[in-house]
Scaffold this active site. Structure first.
Site, PDB file in Angstrom:
ATOM      1  N   PRO A 197      10.362   3.916 -12.106  1.00  0.00           N
ATOM      2  CA  PRO A 197      10.520   3.665 -10.664  1.00  0.00           C
ATOM      3  C   PRO A 197       9.996   2.292 -10.263  1.00  0.00           C
ATOM      4  O   PRO A 197       8.989   1.802 -10.781  1.00  0.00           O
ATOM      5  CB  PRO A 197       9.710   4.790 -10.017  1.00  0.00           C
ATOM      6  N   CYS A 198      10.678   1.700  -9.282  1.00  0.00           N
ATOM      7  CA  CYS A 198      10.376   0.321  -8.878  1.00  0.00           C
ATOM      8  C   CYS A 198       9.883   0.200  -7.454  1.00  0.00           C
ATOM      9  O   CYS A 198       9.501  -0.906  -7.034  1.00  0.00           O
ATOM     10  CB  CYS A 198      11.626  -0.550  -9.044  1.00  0.00           C
ATOM     11  N   ASN A 199       9.894   1.278  -6.664  1.00  0.00           N
ATOM     12  CA  ASN A 199       9.683   1.133  -5.227  1.00  0.00           C
ATOM     13  C   ASN A 199       8.292   0.627  -4.862  1.00  0.00           C
ATOM     14  O   ASN A 199       8.100   0.027  -3.804  1.00  0.00           O
ATOM     15  CB  ASN A 199       9.962   2.458  -4.509  1.00  0.00           C
ATOM     16  N   SER A 201       8.801  -3.303  -5.468  1.00  0.00           N
ATOM     17  CA  SER A 201       9.964  -3.965  -4.904  1.00  0.00           C
ATOM     18  C   SER A 201       9.624  -4.636  -3.579  1.00  0.00           C
ATOM     19  O   SER A 201       8.809  -4.135  -2.785  1.00  0.00           O
ATOM     20  CB  SER A 201      11.096  -2.951  -4.692  1.00  0.00           C
TER      21      SER A 201
END
Length: 778
Positions: free
Chosen positions: A72-74, A77
């Site tokens: 996951p990148c949130n 980001s």
């Protein structure tokens, strides 16, 4: 080398699909999102699928050669305003499960993918810091290390060599600006050969060796975008109507995220349109899938979620399905990027990394931060292969920065502009004029109204047309499409094929139906599909029929048989059916597209093919292989000019494209190496145009690069002469056989008295210098 892959955080399978296209086998997938699991079950029914990465045990990796994870990148980001980072975030820290498994099972290769924010420091400031309080808490909030520091440190603790690089999707010919960080780690191999050895410095010769698009495009994006820009057949500009921080982009699409897919619209206009008429429509979800490298309709099975018996619900919301599809595409890994990595991992040592002597060491373990004003932030490409003089030194001491000139384009592919790439825009919904007016007002308020002429035409055009057409109410019964047992079969096989890419049924009789709007408008005729039309025709003997309208919401209704007034596309199509009312015009166009298109036709996202390597036709080898020249006498000299006639030269050129026995170095060595990303090979393809180019050449004995200038080119032997800054001269230089790094910027060209010196006259070791470049210091 075919690898067995275990995929963590699989999402919709973008990373997996690219690896499979490269020939690898994905034996395990792990994904917690229910909609993604629904899609993976439909796309890969025979593969092992788990729903919790914490439940994966080391024994599940037995026999696995590659552990892939698009975690996951949130939390990293820039779309997340808070950017809590890996330490304080909730989702990105799940990457720790990768290292948990590697501690117990030493998998040979590891591949990670994430956003560029992974390399950036987290600098969120709290209120006590803004008020001037100098506390340890405020200092921690002022600058938190980027997630990449934690990741590479964990790899070093486990003894894994690692390399990372930012790669842009534009390099693969897709009109989509999408930059991602890829990290490759290996227990025994050299990850630099996989990730850093290729660099697409096409030198303006991409038409010679690049993969060509099926739509007859030959040039890469850099050459396409360099002035004078190539003219696209269809001009297109992508706009995020909900975001004014990003300007409209011409001929490419904005980076798709979880939220901007539904907000993205595309303004298109034919290049030869003298009337300057443009069309503004939302980005179709099928085109969004193609921009990510998927087949159209790939994500349709993510919604609705089937029950325990594998049956879909009796009703679902089409708009909700589209929103979910866009959101999942924004989280996915693009297939062309992962396919390139899969090809590199299939033969990881085909191209060796030759630029270690140009790489600078890290001065500190984690560069950047508030107190680092020398080294700067983390570079766009770096590596660590444990080249330490003292084994007792900390392993971060062997971290190296890749050369700054290493581009984000590892390969060269023909670029297809956005307007020529889109295939489903005719089916997309029109953008509400009020939305465009609001976007125009925000642009003016932010001072960013100096936009492209095509965007201005679209914004002003909707203002001019507003209110001049009479709009009637569409036959909108509701956005929910009801799935009746008498209409759609309950069989899984039949249900999967019952809808096309626009959620319209793939069967039924096209007809006109008389319909009156909700506001009491006069009755008009709408195109529709009669779903239960039997052999007795569209009217039949029953009193009512089930129809689906070709409106934007794909509405449905039970209508009286007497209201069905004729077949669409038949003799009943008279002039009064085509009116100026916008809703009807759009519905008729959708009906005609439905009629014209093949329901079972598959669109490839983009297709490339390589031409046979061509000979140069000028070197001595080519002239020996050429047929005897029958040239006309030169009357001015009284003899033969010794040059191939134009007709024979053309025939030989066509033969050289298909001849595999040609010994011309351009066909046998230079072009194949250029396709593998060899910088020296792409430089050699410039031939005489390379004279005056500044470059660095690696000398193995000294283990260093030396700067010099290409002084001449011999077309007879296809070799160059290099004058080094220290006074040495190298003749018969073959750039495709050496480790070469072109210089850029002020030292790119030697002056030679002209702006771009050129010399094509043959030379040998006994001839004097042809073009002597002035000696400059590197």
């Amino acid at each position: 080398m075919r690898l067995r892959v275990a995929s963590l955080f699989s999402g919709i399978g973008g990373l997996d699909l690219g690896l499979e296209r490269a020939g690898h086998d994905v034996v395990l997938r792990v994904e917690r999102d229910a909609h993604c699991r629904e899609l993976l079950r439909r796309q890969y029914p025979d593969g092992a699928l788990m729903d919790d990465v914490a439940a994966v045990m080391p024994r599940d990796l037995d026999g696995v050669d590659l552990l892939a994870a698009g975690f996951p990148c949130n939390d990293c980001s820039f779309e997340n305003a808070a950017r809590p980072g890996l330490e304080h975030g909730r989702d990105t820290r799940l990457v720790r499960h990768v290292f948990r498994l590697l501690r117990e099972r030493r998998v040979e290769w590891v591949l990670l993918e994430n956003v560029v924010g992974l390399l950036r420091w987290h600098r969120r400031r709290r209120r006590n810091e803004r008020q001037g309080e100098n506390t340890s808490r405020s200092r921690d909030a002022r600058a938190r290390p980027p997630a990449i520091d934690h990741i590479v440190t964990e790899f070093e603790k486990l003894g894994y060599r690692w390399a990372y690089r930012v790669v842009d999707l534009l390099a693969f010919g897709v009109p989509h600006k999408r930059r991602r960080v890829f990290i490759v780690a290996s227990a025994h191999g050299d990850p630099r050969d996989v990730l850093l050895s290729q660099d697409s410095q096409c030198q303006g010769r991409c038409e010679t060796f690049a993969a060509h698009a099926r739509v007859h495009r030959r040039r890469c994006y850099d050459c396409f975008n360099a002035p004078p820009r190539d003219a696209a057949t269809v001009e297109a500009v992508s706009i995020d109507v909900g975001e004014n921080r990003r300007p409209p982009l011409r001929d490419i699409c904005q980076c798709l995220t979880t939220s901007n897919g539904r907000r993205t619209c595309v303004v298109t206009r034919a290049a030869n349109d003298a009337r300057e008429t443009s069309t503004t429509r939302a980005l179709a979800v099928e085109d969004a899938e193609r921009l990510m490298g998927f087949e159209p309709g790939y994500t349709a099975s993510c919604y609705p979620i089937a029950d325990a018996n594998g049956r879909a619900p009796m009703s679902f919301n089409v708009d909700a399905q589209t929103r979910k599809r866009f959101a999942l595409l924004g989280l996915a890994c693009a297939v062309p990027q992962s396919a390139w990595l899969g090809e590199r991992l299939r033969n990881p040592y085909a191209v060796k990394f030759p630029y270690a002597a140009l790489c600078a060491p890290f001065r500190r373990a984690c560069p950047g931060g508030d107190d680092d004003d020398q080294e700067g932030a983390w570079p766009l490409a770096a590596y660590n292969v444990f080249e330490l003089d003292d084994a007792d030194e900390p392993r971060w001491k062997s971290r190296r920065r890749a050369p700054k000139t290493l581009s984000e384009s590892p390969v060269v592919r023909a670029f297809v502009p956005l307007g020529e790439f889109l295939k489903f825009q005719r089916r997309a919904r029109d953008v509400d004029p009020e939305t465009l007016r609001t976007y125009a007002r925000r642009l003016r308020a932010s001072g960013h109204d100096d936009v492209d002429e095509l965007v201005r035409l679209a914004l002003l055009g909707d203002e001019r047309r507003d209110g001049k057409r009479r709009r009637i109410a569409a036959p909108h019964v509701g956005t929910t499409v009801r799935r009746a047992e008498s209409v759609w079969s309950s069989s899984d096989d039949e249900r999967d094929d019952s809808r096309d890419d626009d959620a319209m049924p793939t069967f039924g009789a096209r007809a006109w139906v008389r319909w009156r709007g909700k506001r009491g408008d006069v009755a008009t005729r709408w195109p529709c599909l009669v779903l239960d039309a039997g052999e007795d025709g569209v009217r039949g003997v029953t009193t009512h029929r089930h129809v689906v309208f070709f409106d934007a919401a794909r509405s449905h209704a039970r209508v009286r048989s007497t209201d069905i007034v004729g077949r669409f596309g038949g003799d009943d199509d008279d002039g009064d059916n085509i009116s100026e009312r916008a809703d009807i015009v759009g519905a008729i166009e959708r009906a005609r597209v439905w009629k014209r298109d093949d329901r079972n036709h598959e669109y490839d996202p983009i297709a490339w093919s390589f031409r046979e390597p061509t000979a140069c036709l000028e070197c001595a080898t080519c002239r020996e292989d050429a047929p005897p020249a029958v040239s006309t006498p030169d009357r001015s000299r009284g003899g033969n000019d010794g040059v191939l006639s134009r007709s024979l030269r053309s025939s030989f050129a066509s033969d050289s494209k298909t001849s595999s026995s040609s010994k011309c170095p351009q066909a046998t060595e230079i072009i194949p190496r250029a396709r593998l990303g060899h910088v020296g090979a792409t430089l050699a393809l410039r031939r005489g145009d390379a004279v005056g180019r500044r470059l660095r050449v690696f000398w193995p004995i000294e283990n260093a690069f030396f700067a010099g200038t290409i002084a001449a080119f011999d077309k007879q032997t296809y070799t160059f002469r290099v004058d080094y800054d220290d006074g040495d001269v190298e003749v018969a230089f073959k750039p495709w056989m050496e480790s070469v790094w072109p210089l850029r910027g002020e030292d790119e060209f030697a002056t030679c008295g002209v702006k771009t010196p050129r010399a094509i006259t043959p030379f040998n070791q006994n001839t004097p210098e042809i073009c002597e470049a002035p000696k400059t210091h590197f």
